[in-house]
Scaffold this motif. Sequence first.
Motif, PDB file in Angstrom:
ATOM      1  N   VAL A 146       0.588  -1.281   0.169  1.00 56.93           N
ATOM      2  CA  VAL A 146       0.013   0.082  -0.506  1.00 56.93           C
ATOM      3  C   VAL A 146       0.922   1.375   0.087  1.00 56.93           C
ATOM      4  CG1 VAL A 146      -1.362   1.396   1.657  1.00 56.93           C
ATOM      5  CG2 VAL A 146      -1.527  -1.182   1.262  1.00 56.93           C
ATOM      6  N   LYS A 147       0.739   2.397  -0.916  1.00 60.21           N
ATOM      7  CA  LYS A 147       1.243   3.598  -1.472  1.00 60.21           C
ATOM      8  C   LYS A 147       0.267   4.760  -0.017  1.00 60.21           C
ATOM      9  CE  LYS A 147       3.923   2.493  -4.485  1.00 60.21           C
ATOM     10  NZ  LYS A 147       3.904   2.865  -5.466  1.00 60.21           N
ATOM     11  N   ILE A 148       1.404   5.203   0.563  1.00 59.33           N
ATOM     12  CA  ILE A 148       0.439   6.077   2.383  1.00 59.33           C
ATOM     13  C   ILE A 148       0.842   7.239   1.893  1.00 59.33           C
ATOM     14  CG2 ILE A 148       1.048   6.716   4.669  1.00 59.33           C
ATOM     15  CD1 ILE A 148      -0.192   4.127   4.114  1.00 59.33           C
ATOM     16  N   VAL A 149      -0.339   7.903   2.415  1.00 57.55           N
ATOM     17  CA  VAL A 149      -0.395   9.621   1.484  1.00 57.55           C
ATOM     18  C   VAL A 149      -0.064  10.550   2.368  1.00 57.55           C
ATOM     19  CG1 VAL A 149      -1.215  11.384   0.547  1.00 57.55           C
ATOM     20  CG2 VAL A 149      -1.710   8.574  -0.711  1.00 57.55           C
ATOM     21  N   ALA A 150       0.622  11.221   2.893  1.00 63.38           N
ATOM     22  CA  ALA A 150       0.267  12.273   4.201  1.00 63.38           C
ATOM     23  C   ALA A 150      -0.649  13.444   3.591  1.00 63.38           C
ATOM     24  CB  ALA A 150       1.382  12.793   4.565  1.00 63.38           C
ATOM     25  N   ASP A 151      -1.619  14.078   4.782  1.00 65.42           N
ATOM     26  CA  ASP A 151      -2.494  15.266   4.764  1.00 65.42           C
ATOM     27  C   ASP A 151      -1.967  15.970   6.328  1.00 65.42           C
ATOM     28  OD1 ASP A 151      -4.091  16.566   4.360  1.00 65.42           O
ATOM     29  OD2 ASP A 151      -5.772  15.297   3.963  1.00 65.42           O
ATOM     30  N   GLU A 152      -2.593  15.635   7.104  1.00 60.41           N
ATOM     31  CA  GLU A 152      -3.295  15.948   8.690  1.00 60.41           C
ATOM     32  C   GLU A 152      -1.250  16.558   8.733  1.00 60.41           C
ATOM     33  OE1 GLU A 152      -6.869  16.480   7.609  1.00 60.41           O
ATOM     34  OE2 GLU A 152      -5.643  14.347   7.369  1.00 60.41           O
ATOM     35  N   TRP A 153      -1.261  17.441   9.442  1.00 59.51           N
ATOM     36  CA  TRP A 153       0.309  18.195  10.244  1.00 59.51           C
ATOM     37  C   TRP A 153       1.274  18.529   8.344  1.00 59.51           C
ATOM     38  CZ3 TRP A 153      -0.056  19.801  14.814  1.00 59.51           C
ATOM     39  CH2 TRP A 153      -0.397  18.983  15.629  1.00 59.51           C
ATOM     40  N   CYS A 154       1.275  18.153   7.268  1.00 62.07           N
ATOM     41  CA  CYS A 154       1.592  18.482   6.680  1.00 62.07           C
ATOM     42  C   CYS A 154       1.354  19.072   5.584  1.00 62.07           C
ATOM     43  CB  CYS A 154       1.687  17.099   5.411  1.00 62.07           C
ATOM     44  SG  CYS A 154       2.740  16.792   4.204  1.00 62.07           S
ATOM     45  N   ASN A 155       0.547  20.786   6.224  1.00 63.71           N
ATOM     46  CA  ASN A 155       0.190  22.111   6.135  1.00 63.71           C
ATOM     47  C   ASN A 155       0.837  22.310   5.115  1.00 63.71           C
ATOM     48  OD1 ASN A 155      -1.859  19.776   7.080  1.00 63.71           O
ATOM     49  ND2 ASN A 155      -1.370  21.388   8.971  1.00 63.71           N
ATOM     50  N   THR A 156       2.452  22.944   5.077  1.00 65.91           N
ATOM     51  CA  THR A 156       3.456  23.973   5.000  1.00 65.91           C
ATOM     52  C   THR A 156       4.019  23.685   4.178  1.00 65.91           C
ATOM     53  OG1 THR A 156       4.822  24.461   7.230  1.00 65.91           O
ATOM     54  CG2 THR A 156       2.136  25.388   7.187  1.00 65.91           C
TER      55      THR A 156
END
Length: 419
Positions: free
Chosen positions: A303-313
């Motif tokens: 599975v490939k993982i995508v970051a969203d939360e805490w990755c904002n700036t």
Amino acid sequence: MNPIDVQFVVGISGYFVKDLQAVRQSPQYNPLGDEKILPQTPGFKSIVQAGQVISILLHLPTGGIAVGDCVDVIFSGAASRDPLFVADEHLEVLESIVRPWLLRCDISSFRQNAEKVESEFLDPQRGCKLHSAIRYGLTQALLAATAQVHGCTIAEVISHEWNTAISDRPIDILASCHRNDTLQLDRMIMKQASLLPHASFVHVSDVGPNGSILADYVRFVAGRVRARGCSGYWPRLHFDVYGTLGDLFSNLKQLATFLNELAHAAQPYDILIESPIIASSKAEQIQQLAELRKLLLQYPTRVKIVADEWCNTLEDIKEFADAGAVDYVQIKMPDLGGIDNSIEAVLYCGVKGIGCCLGGSANETEISARITAQVALATNPDFLLSKPGIGADEGLTILTNEMLRGIALTKRSRRMSRI
């Protein structure tokens, strides 16, 4: 060249905003609101509210009007994001501080103006930078104005100022669909969306006991693509789980095992999972995702993982990329503020060899979506998120056609320059 007038127009955005903390901590959850659940994130009066926008209209000496839309994301105020964007709270600073500067602003180039938006303005009420939504809309308008001044596309402005190559094909798009709308999914399969269905799983009850509902849904989507897709259609499957899997599984080894099960359920298609974990801090988020990624390397189907939360700036994205914490980051454009930060983020990911989605939010507008499409042509991210709204058809149409028009105009410009 300077604008001759500026207008600020309050309107509605493409979706709505939610109090993520309240949603995640409530035993029961009604997606369209529940008066029994009290908001927990500052600024929210209820857990679900209509989104707002401030359109910035720059009137140019040429007679044209350049537009940018100030918008925030659905889950405002969560995981280090700027607080909920309430339009009326920002009109005073726009009128008193931003308007005079805009009327003096030389719009013949973009990059230096974007840097000034990021560094020179302070919100007197908050004592910090202008809200990310304001910086986002301001730079959209300035970028559109520079393109109009030079009679070229936005992609060409970016290509010139950042020395990038404009793509000669549309960038892949993740079509964002509702989980319970099978007809919508079928339409995206018919239109051969490159990635689908996003299909948000916001509450732990959405994924079911031991993740059974999510696993069944992944299996269903894969089967639907096999049954309805034409020969040669091979999309990637993407699911956004908003940290619910981290809530469900007590340790990372259990989570990795379950993600491997999802990979089998998705076969023969590749699968991407966005935000499997939402930690209590950025440092913890990076550490846990990096450890999870290492655990997944032991499986042949990963599975490939995508970051969203805490990755904002832009700084956040660099930290995630430097740590090798994920396979992709979502560059959530309204959270990054100025458009120039999103441009820099895509280019940085390219240098680091990490995938990226030039994304954003269903809460955006057709104006910000079209500008996003132009940014994508000039920077070549791995894929885009369909926006505005979660109608899928509308976002896919707006982004695809804007890219196709941009490519055609760029090719024409090149031909004319050789004559």
